[in-house]
Design a protein around this motif. Sequence first.
Motif, PDB file in Angstrom:
ATOM      1  N   GLN A  92     -42.740 -27.418  -2.134  1.00 52.41           N
ATOM      2  CA  GLN A  92     -41.761 -26.543  -1.269  1.00 52.41           C
ATOM      3  C   GLN A  92     -42.311 -24.889  -1.732  1.00 52.41           C
ATOM      4  O   GLN A  92     -42.599 -24.362  -0.641  1.00 52.41           O
ATOM      5  CB  GLN A  92     -40.416 -26.534  -1.504  1.00 52.41           C
ATOM      6  CG  GLN A  92     -39.619 -25.927  -0.151  1.00 52.41           C
ATOM      7  CD  GLN A  92     -38.201 -25.827  -0.615  1.00 52.41           C
ATOM      8  OE1 GLN A  92     -37.603 -26.632  -1.607  1.00 52.41           O
ATOM      9  NE2 GLN A  92     -37.492 -24.857   0.145  1.00 52.41           N
ATOM     10  N   ALA A 122     -37.648 -28.930   2.384  1.00 54.30           N
ATOM     11  CA  ALA A 122     -36.497 -28.087   1.941  1.00 54.30           C
ATOM     12  C   ALA A 122     -35.471 -29.295   1.507  1.00 54.30           C
ATOM     13  O   ALA A 122     -34.779 -29.461   0.715  1.00 54.30           O
ATOM     14  CB  ALA A 122     -35.787 -27.031   2.757  1.00 54.30           C
ATOM     15  N   TYR A 158     -31.670 -25.928  -7.977  1.00 53.62           N
ATOM     16  CA  TYR A 158     -32.985 -26.259  -8.316  1.00 53.62           C
ATOM     17  C   TYR A 158     -33.922 -25.213  -7.863  1.00 53.62           C
ATOM     18  O   TYR A 158     -33.268 -24.215  -7.177  1.00 53.62           O
ATOM     19  CB  TYR A 158     -33.426 -27.618  -7.460  1.00 53.62           C
ATOM     20  CG  TYR A 158     -33.741 -27.235  -5.953  1.00 53.62           C
ATOM     21  CD1 TYR A 158     -32.833 -27.009  -5.083  1.00 53.62           C
ATOM     22  CD2 TYR A 158     -35.247 -27.147  -5.639  1.00 53.62           C
ATOM     23  CE1 TYR A 158     -33.102 -26.600  -3.701  1.00 53.62           C
ATOM     24  CE2 TYR A 158     -35.450 -26.790  -4.073  1.00 53.62           C
ATOM     25  CZ  TYR A 158     -34.515 -26.641  -3.372  1.00 53.62           C
ATOM     26  OH  TYR A 158     -34.755 -26.101  -1.968  1.00 53.62           O
ATOM     27  N   THR A 183     -36.551 -31.765  -0.775  1.00 58.98           N
ATOM     28  CA  THR A 183     -36.716 -31.205  -2.165  1.00 58.98           C
ATOM     29  C   THR A 183     -35.170 -31.192  -2.915  1.00 58.98           C
ATOM     30  O   THR A 183     -35.025 -31.360  -3.986  1.00 58.98           O
ATOM     31  CB  THR A 183     -37.477 -29.920  -2.261  1.00 58.98           C
ATOM     32  OG1 THR A 183     -38.781 -30.262  -1.536  1.00 58.98           O
ATOM     33  CG2 THR A 183     -37.896 -29.489  -3.626  1.00 58.98           C
ATOM     34  N   SER A 184     -34.288 -30.650  -1.867  1.00 58.23           N
ATOM     35  CA  SER A 184     -33.174 -30.067  -2.489  1.00 58.23           C
ATOM     36  C   SER A 184     -32.360 -31.248  -2.713  1.00 58.23           C
ATOM     37  O   SER A 184     -31.324 -31.415  -3.770  1.00 58.23           O
ATOM     38  CB  SER A 184     -32.518 -29.269  -1.353  1.00 58.23           C
ATOM     39  OG  SER A 184     -31.877 -29.993  -0.390  1.00 58.23           O
ATOM     40  N   ARG A 212     -28.895 -30.171  -3.374  1.00 58.23           N
ATOM     41  CA  ARG A 212     -28.774 -29.144  -4.138  1.00 58.23           C
ATOM     42  C   ARG A 212     -29.068 -27.814  -3.665  1.00 58.23           C
ATOM     43  O   ARG A 212     -29.777 -28.059  -2.363  1.00 58.23           O
ATOM     44  CB  ARG A 212     -29.579 -29.108  -5.433  1.00 58.23           C
ATOM     45  CG  ARG A 212     -29.595 -30.577  -6.371  1.00 58.23           C
ATOM     46  CD  ARG A 212     -30.695 -30.751  -7.374  1.00 58.23           C
ATOM     47  NE  ARG A 212     -31.771 -30.916  -6.706  1.00 58.23           N
ATOM     48  CZ  ARG A 212     -33.150 -31.101  -7.468  1.00 58.23           C
ATOM     49  NH1 ARG A 212     -32.972 -30.801  -8.678  1.00 58.23           N
ATOM     50  NH2 ARG A 212     -34.344 -31.157  -6.804  1.00 58.23           N
ATOM     51  N   ILE A 213     -28.952 -26.560  -4.196  1.00 62.47           N
ATOM     52  CA  ILE A 213     -29.139 -25.249  -3.653  1.00 62.47           C
ATOM     53  C   ILE A 213     -30.112 -24.460  -4.590  1.00 62.47           C
ATOM     54  O   ILE A 213     -30.214 -24.778  -5.374  1.00 62.47           O
ATOM     55  CB  ILE A 213     -27.926 -24.792  -3.464  1.00 62.47           C
ATOM     56  CG1 ILE A 213     -27.235 -24.279  -4.413  1.00 62.47           C
ATOM     57  CG2 ILE A 213     -27.181 -25.321  -2.243  1.00 62.47           C
ATOM     58  CD1 ILE A 213     -26.110 -23.179  -4.569  1.00 62.47           C
ATOM     59  N   PRO A 214     -31.058 -23.721  -3.712  1.00 60.92           N
ATOM     60  CA  PRO A 214     -31.958 -22.769  -4.487  1.00 60.92           C
ATOM     61  C   PRO A 214     -31.085 -22.121  -5.369  1.00 60.92           C
ATOM     62  O   PRO A 214     -30.144 -21.403  -5.277  1.00 60.92           O
ATOM     63  CB  PRO A 214     -32.561 -22.105  -3.448  1.00 60.92           C
ATOM     64  CG  PRO A 214     -32.354 -22.700  -2.034  1.00 60.92           C
ATOM     65  CD  PRO A 214     -31.211 -23.529  -2.462  1.00 60.92           C
ATOM     66  N   SER A 270     -29.503 -25.687   2.210  1.00 58.85           N
ATOM     67  CA  SER A 270     -31.041 -25.575   1.533  1.00 58.85           C
ATOM     68  C   SER A 270     -32.089 -25.367   2.636  1.00 58.85           C
ATOM     69  O   SER A 270     -33.117 -24.790   2.688  1.00 58.85           O
ATOM     70  CB  SER A 270     -31.293 -26.598   0.614  1.00 58.85           C
ATOM     71  OG  SER A 270     -30.366 -26.307  -0.373  1.00 58.85           O
ATOM     72  N   PRO A 323     -37.040 -23.711  -6.293  1.00 57.07           N
ATOM     73  CA  PRO A 323     -38.202 -24.169  -5.068  1.00 57.07           C
ATOM     74  C   PRO A 323     -39.587 -24.044  -5.557  1.00 57.07           C
ATOM     75  O   PRO A 323     -40.530 -24.756  -5.138  1.00 57.07           O
ATOM     76  CB  PRO A 323     -37.932 -23.680  -3.918  1.00 57.07           C
ATOM     77  CG  PRO A 323     -36.232 -23.066  -4.105  1.00 57.07           C
ATOM     78  CD  PRO A 323     -36.161 -22.784  -5.441  1.00 57.07           C
TER      79      PRO A 323
END
Lengths: 404, 181
Positions: free
Chosen positions: A191, A290, A184, A293-294, A297-299, A358, A186
Amino acid sequence: MSQKPSESPLRIAVLGMDSRTENLFRMFFRGPCQNRAMVVGSETPEATLIDLDVPQGAKLFEQHRSRYPQQPVILLSINPPAEADAHTILVKKPAQAQAMLAAITRTQELVAAVRQPRSAAQAEPSAEPEEAKPAMKVVTRPVANEGSAQRAASLLNEQVFKSYLGHRDDIDPQDPKQLATLFYNPREFLQGHVHSAWEVAVTRDLPTRLETPWRSISFFPDQRMIHVAADEAQLRAVCGIPFRNIVSMDVGMDGRQSLSNVKTITADEAKSLLESEHLVSLESFLWKIALLTSKGRIPDAVDPLRPIQLKRWPNMTRITLPPHAMRIAALLHDSPMTPFQAAQRLGIRQQYVFAFFSAAYALGLISQPAEGVRPATASTQPANPAAAEKVSLFKKILNRLKMS
Amino acid sequence: MSQYNKIIFTGPVGAGKTTAIASLSDSAPVKTDARASDMTKERKASTTVALDYGIMNLPGGEKIHLYGTPGQERFDFMWDILTTGGIGLVLLMDNTRTDPFQDLKFFIGKFREFIDQTNLVIGVTQMDLSRHPPLEAYHSQVEALGLKSPIFEVDARSREDVSILIQALLYSLDPELEETP
């Protein structure tokens, strides 16, 4: 025949103890003694707890007994006297929960026995003269400020995590199609706006406000605090949707207005906000948004196929802990490995590792060692019976800590 | 019974060792406090002159002994005795002290051998009264001493905070521990 004891906590005054010792007993009654008794201050006590071993302990007991011949006393001592009067219950130190619970039960029976004849003769004036009320000053320490800035850790178990953040199946890291679903950005969410605004606040070294059509968020670099007037559910909702979408939904924005605007706050306003109940620590806020939002998932800036390492443990007592956070932290702090390897080593779902990763990444706690660093792969199994015994003991301690 | 059955709490006067032990112990802790007669009295009226002691009862009848060292340096002859058979060290720091990093170095130095054999977790108390120095600064100090330890903000009165600290100690020793017996 013994009287039926009261079901409400026994109100106990402590005598001859400093505020610290008094607090120890407050916690002892609340925890191991299952709230069967409570330390009281100005309220009329039903019984008194006296430590016979403190200097003047014997004298204090003697004086107390002469003023209140019938009030139950729980007398603590390493060497309790061989005999005591009918209203004194002896407890040998160190006071075990079982012994104290028995003493509380006995005391409640004594209290009930004294109450019964009194209630039968309701018109009778109090047996104790007014001036005979306990002449003790009980000093209490204020309970910790539970304001949001010092909020305790919040533990998300697997079920709560799923209901908050949804479920994501494990993926095959070798499958590019599956791997693509892991990321994803950010910057597309609240975020990213929060991080940018924080950087501005730090650069200016001044209290700064991020104004968005959703809410205003204020940043205080000196205190490392953030002010946002939103509850948990509102925050969860806004973090879960790309920011442009939620702003458009809320205010019918057509793109002419910027999504956010960063301004400096006046000193008066900053002072007022810093006293607000909506103040949270920077670290716990960045961590939480974080996580929300995640959703596991990971940035997109991170390569999940390269080993990562946790540089420092986050402040675990003041953040929202996803499932298995302590184990993930310990493992990633110990040696570099990919998030996939960490999940495999711990035997847990990848989503939990990604969520932790994340949040830690948002706090700048993750490093990716240079290429060529070999990730740790071997599992550490107890090598001998002594080590196995140690592991077994540690597990028991963990169970005990998590049960209570 | 396991020979490793102690957790040691240490730290300067007033950091919350006695309280932390009380928040975990299944029995009322044995305390050996006395009226403070030296510079300690500037911080509190009484202090621990020997040690604090509490117990955590485990399933199967095993016990974990919780020992708190006295905060005063003149009793440090006891510390070596205390650490024998210890699982690890919990160092509690008082963030309102004049120079907490001097305390940090002192206690890590005194227990260095034990820390190297086991592990260390650090709980910083009184952060509600003083946010400075921040935890990041503690991390830097500890790393400069060649250690990588969990460091958390802690309210010693909070069973949950102290529990998380101990859990971090255990997981640092073995990250692959599971809760199941």
